[in-house]
Design a protein around this motif. Structure first.
Motif, PDB file in Angstrom:
ATOM      1  N   MET A 103      12.778  13.406 -14.614  1.00  0.00           N
ATOM      2  CA  MET A 103      12.638  14.706 -13.957  1.00  0.00           C
ATOM      3  C   MET A 103      13.762  15.641 -14.382  1.00  0.00           C
ATOM      4  N   PRO A 104      13.435  16.895 -14.714  1.00  0.00           N
ATOM      5  CA  PRO A 104      14.483  17.836 -15.135  1.00  0.00           C
ATOM      6  C   PRO A 104      15.329  18.338 -13.968  1.00  0.00           C
ATOM      7  N   SER A 105      14.734  18.378 -12.790  1.00  0.00           N
ATOM      8  CA  SER A 105      15.429  18.936 -11.629  1.00  0.00           C
ATOM      9  C   SER A 105      16.240  17.863 -10.908  1.00  0.00           C
ATOM     10  N   ALA A 106      17.513  18.133 -10.682  1.00  0.00           N
ATOM     11  CA  ALA A 106      18.376  17.201  -9.949  1.00  0.00           C
ATOM     12  C   ALA A 106      17.947  17.107  -8.494  1.00  0.00           C
ATOM     13  N   THR A 107      17.481  18.236  -7.934  1.00  0.00           N
ATOM     14  CA  THR A 107      17.000  18.242  -6.546  1.00  0.00           C
ATOM     15  C   THR A 107      15.766  17.368  -6.405  1.00  0.00           C
ATOM     16  N   GLY A 108      14.864  17.465  -7.353  1.00  0.00           N
ATOM     17  CA  GLY A 108      13.652  16.649  -7.324  1.00  0.00           C
ATOM     18  C   GLY A 108      13.974  15.171  -7.444  1.00  0.00           C
ATOM     19  N   ARG A 109      14.937  14.839  -8.311  1.00  0.00           N
ATOM     20  CA  ARG A 109      15.343  13.430  -8.462  1.00  0.00           C
ATOM     21  C   ARG A 109      15.944  12.903  -7.166  1.00  0.00           C
ATOM     22  N   PHE A 110      16.784  13.708  -6.538  1.00  0.00           N
ATOM     23  CA  PHE A 110      17.429  13.278  -5.293  1.00  0.00           C
ATOM     24  C   PHE A 110      16.395  13.061  -4.187  1.00  0.00           C
ATOM     25  N   LYS A 111      15.450  13.981  -4.053  1.00  0.00           N
ATOM     26  CA  LYS A 111      14.422  13.869  -3.009  1.00  0.00           C
ATOM     27  C   LYS A 111      13.559  12.634  -3.229  1.00  0.00           C
ATOM     28  N   ALA A 112      13.172  12.380  -4.474  1.00  0.00           N
ATOM     29  CA  ALA A 112      12.333  11.220  -4.776  1.00  0.00           C
ATOM     30  C   ALA A 112      13.091   9.921  -4.522  1.00  0.00           C
ATOM     31  N   PHE A 113      14.365   9.875  -4.960  1.00  0.00           N
ATOM     32  CA  PHE A 113      15.177   8.679  -4.735  1.00  0.00           C
ATOM     33  C   PHE A 113      15.387   8.433  -3.242  1.00  0.00           C
ATOM     34  N   SER A 114      15.581   9.494  -2.474  1.00  0.00           N
ATOM     35  CA  SER A 114      15.814   9.369  -1.038  1.00  0.00           C
ATOM     36  C   SER A 114      14.600   8.761  -0.341  1.00  0.00           C
ATOM     37  N   THR A 115      13.402   9.275  -0.687  1.00  0.00           N
ATOM     38  CA  THR A 115      12.178   8.755  -0.078  1.00  0.00           C
ATOM     39  C   THR A 115      11.936   7.298  -0.449  1.00  0.00           C
ATOM     40  N   CYS A 116      12.112   6.973  -1.711  1.00  0.00           N
ATOM     41  CA  CYS A 116      11.824   5.623  -2.201  1.00  0.00           C
ATOM     42  C   CYS A 116      12.870   4.615  -1.739  1.00  0.00           C
ATOM     43  N   SER A 117      14.126   5.037  -1.654  1.00  0.00           N
ATOM     44  CA  SER A 117      15.168   4.112  -1.206  1.00  0.00           C
ATOM     45  C   SER A 117      14.943   3.680   0.234  1.00  0.00           C
ATOM     46  N   HIS A 159      12.048   3.242   1.699  1.00  0.00           N
ATOM     47  CA  HIS A 159      11.018   2.216   1.643  1.00  0.00           C
ATOM     48  C   HIS A 159      11.587   0.897   1.130  1.00  0.00           C
ATOM     49  N   LEU A 160      12.435   0.967   0.104  1.00  0.00           N
ATOM     50  CA  LEU A 160      12.989  -0.244  -0.493  1.00  0.00           C
ATOM     51  C   LEU A 160      13.893  -1.003   0.464  1.00  0.00           C
ATOM     52  N   ILE A 161      14.601  -0.310   1.336  1.00  0.00           N
ATOM     53  CA  ILE A 161      15.456  -0.978   2.315  1.00  0.00           C
ATOM     54  C   ILE A 161      14.618  -1.876   3.223  1.00  0.00           C
ATOM     55  N   VAL A 162      13.493  -1.332   3.740  1.00  0.00           N
ATOM     56  CA  VAL A 162      12.597  -2.107   4.592  1.00  0.00           C
ATOM     57  C   VAL A 162      11.998  -3.274   3.815  1.00  0.00           C
ATOM     58  N   THR A 208       0.828  -1.212   0.000  1.00  0.00           N
ATOM     59  CA  THR A 208       0.000   0.000   0.000  1.00  0.00           C
ATOM     60  C   THR A 208       0.860   1.260   0.000  1.00  0.00           C
ATOM     61  N   MET A 209       1.925   1.242   0.795  1.00  0.00           N
ATOM     62  CA  MET A 209       2.825   2.394   0.849  1.00  0.00           C
ATOM     63  C   MET A 209       3.566   2.573  -0.471  1.00  0.00           C
ATOM     64  N   ALA A 210       3.885   1.464  -1.155  1.00  0.00           N
ATOM     65  CA  ALA A 210       4.513   1.559  -2.470  1.00  0.00           C
ATOM     66  C   ALA A 210       3.546   2.159  -3.490  1.00  0.00           C
ATOM     67  N   TYR A 211       2.276   1.755  -3.398  1.00  0.00           N
ATOM     68  CA  TYR A 211       1.255   2.319  -4.294  1.00  0.00           C
ATOM     69  C   TYR A 211       1.088   3.814  -4.044  1.00  0.00           C
ATOM     70  N   ASP A 212       1.128   4.216  -2.788  1.00  0.00           N
ATOM     71  CA  ASP A 212       1.042   5.643  -2.445  1.00  0.00           C
ATOM     72  C   ASP A 212       2.193   6.427  -3.072  1.00  0.00           C
ATOM     73  N   ARG A 213       3.403   5.874  -2.997  1.00  0.00           N
ATOM     74  CA  ARG A 213       4.564   6.534  -3.607  1.00  0.00           C
ATOM     75  C   ARG A 213       4.439   6.566  -5.129  1.00  0.00           C
TER      76      ARG A 213
END
Length: 316
Positions: free
Chosen positions: A235-249, A251-254, A124-129
């Motif tokens: 994503m064109p923004s490097a900041t946006g890519r980093f933030k998205a990767f940080s949040t998703c990574s 979740h993926l660790i768990v 469910t949390m993956a679907y939310d992301r």
């Protein structure tokens, strides 16, 4: 071993209680293990409780669907670890390892029900992301408050009927030999080993349940993150890519820790099973996942850190 345990083991005609051996083969480390697991249990309770409190008190930053699911997930982790840890700590402290058949069945049923709930919550949390990253314009509509509540309720109750049925199936087996469970909690594989007669149906049911409750959510999560990664790369923004990767990574660790250890533990061939390896893999998903959950989601999340600072400053 105490006289009560020997007496319970001698009752070979009809097993009415079991002996949870736990870490009996490490007699010189009982005190150290008790201290270590007590500290871990307190960290799990405090860390997950703090996340729940933050999501309830912060009315600005932590009111997104992601934090609603995170609060539910933290409550689930507290329940999940409390099914096994208090009994394990009691056994380590008192060295009295006898558990009644009813207590054993209750522990096993709650453990597997909450384990199934955790699998669906991670999906469910993956679907939310996925909706947040891939369909941001539709996010407020798709993940509205009613939808979040329905998804949470479905995750909480989805495993109840199946796990009650599986527990009844295991405890309807005849137990007429040894009653020593070489594990630190009542789990299906070590109990099936003790049963008399043919257990092939039970073993097949374990595989089917694992496929449904573990593999199905895992592949849903995997599919969600494949799409998320492709969207992030565009994503064109490097900041946006980093933030998205940080949040998703985070979740993926768990996800990898939880699903990986469960799959290895329940789907390995019989020849590769040993009491020590079963205990080690079980510790990964019964203790380490609840321990890492608050650490990963709090230390890697700016909103949670900001809310924690606000709460601390308010108290000061």
């Amino acid at each position: 071993m105490r006289n009560e345990e020997k007496k319970a083991e001698d009752n070979v005609s009809m097993v009415i209680q079991f002996v949870l051996l736990g870490f009996y083969d490490l007699p010189n480390l009982q005190g150290l293990l008790f201290t270590l697991f007590s500290i871990i249990y307190m960290i799990i309770l405090i860390g997950n409780s703090l996340l729940i409190i933050l999501t309830r008190l912060d009315t600005q930053l932590l009111q997104k669907p992601m934090y609603f699911f995170l609060a539910n997930f933290s409550a689930l982790e507290i329940c999940f670890v409390s099914v096994t840890m208090p009994r394990m700590l009691k056994n380590l402290w008192t060295q009295y390892r006898i558990i009644s058949k009813l207590e054993c069945a209750t522990q096993m049923c709650f453990f597997h029900t909450l384990g199934a709930t955790e699998c669906f919550f991670l999906a469910t949390m993956a679907y939310d992301r996925y909706v947040a990253v891939c369909k941001p314009l539709h996010y407020p509509v798709v993940m509205n408050h009613k939808s979040c509540i329905r998804l949470a309720i479905a995750a909480w109750i989805s495993g109840i009927p199946v796990q009650i049925g599986q527990t009844c199936q295991v405890f309807f087996l005849p137990y007429c030999g040894s009653n020593r469970i070489n594990h630190f909690f009542c789990d299906i594989p070590p109990l099936i080993k003790l049963a008399c007669g043919d257990t092939s149906l039970n073993e097949m049911c374990v595989y089917l349940v694992v496929v449904f409750f573990v593999f199905a959510p895992f592949f849903l999560i995997l599919g969600s993150y494949v799409k998320i990664i492709f969207t992030i790369l565009k994503m064109p923004s490097a900041t946006g890519r980093f933030k998205a990767f940080s949040t998703c990574s985070s979740h993926l660790i768990v996800v990898l820790l939880f699903f990986g250890s469960i799959s290895i533990n329940y789907l390995r061939p019989k020849s590769s099973h040993s009491p020590l390896s079963d205990k080690m893999f079980s510790l990964l998903y019964t203790i380490m996942t609840p321990l890492f959950n608050p650490l990963i989601y709090s230390l890697r999340n700016k909103d949670v850190i900001t809310a924690l600072k606000k709460l601390f400053l308010r108290k000061v």
